[in-house]
Design a protein around this motif. Sequence first.
Motif: not given
Length: 264
Positions: A112-120, A134-151
């Motif tokens: 997680x990076x703030x309200x987004x997801x970053x692939x490391x 997707x490494x280094x990319x920022x994705x919205x939490x609500x529209x990504x599987x990894x983001x939903x896991x955090x939410x």
Amino acid sequence: MHRKREKSDYIVQNVDLAFDILFYIARRQYTKLKDLEEKFQTNYTNLEKILEVLIIRGYLDYNKRKKIYSLGIKNFELGHSYISHTEIRKQARPFLQKLAEEFQENVYLATRSGHEIVYIDSYEIPRSVVVKSRVGRLLPMYASASGKVHLAFMDKEDLEEFFREVKLEKFTENTITDKNLLLKELEEVRRNGYAIDNEEWEKEVRCISVPVRDYTGDIVAAITLSAPAFRMPFNLVHGKMKDSFKQASQELSEKLGYSKEIQL
């Protein structure tokens, strides 16, 4: 000499204040100028100059419409450099490789990076048709599987803040933009222990993600597989793939010191 020491002290104090401001905003994610003034009780002109420098150097972003400050991309560059030497990336690597080789698809480590997801990190499989790295990319939490896991496992107060601050925009026809529908899906993620992105961020791309916990029980990352949707039928996702990813989630979390007992 006396004047030089005074000037030097002034510069050091401002550098110290700049770091305090960055860490304060990092904890709050979004901050208004009046909050910074109240927190640091410093001269308005001095504070404004420090904020201006941080914005110019990319360490802060400023939303003129909302009049709020947030962390800038330069912090990710520093963090990415540090992350390459941290324990979680090293510990996760064998799991990324194992899952990628088992399913012959790209597997990522995201945080997680703030309200987004970053692939490391990632383990990528050479195939003729693949999802772009997707490494280094920022994705919205609500529209990504990894983001939903955090939410899904976020504290109630943090989740309420997320919905206050983030506008649920549509990226594809499958993007969930209804708060109640999203909350219902997050309940399923908590119950099932994994999340799905069904072409919600990118058309024709499907993802599965599982949480990675540390010794405190907090979710510190997510393991995610992204692939063309035609190679990820739901019977595979909710069957063998789900089982393998949940096993990896448990084993990696245990390596980081997690135990179910700490949840009791």
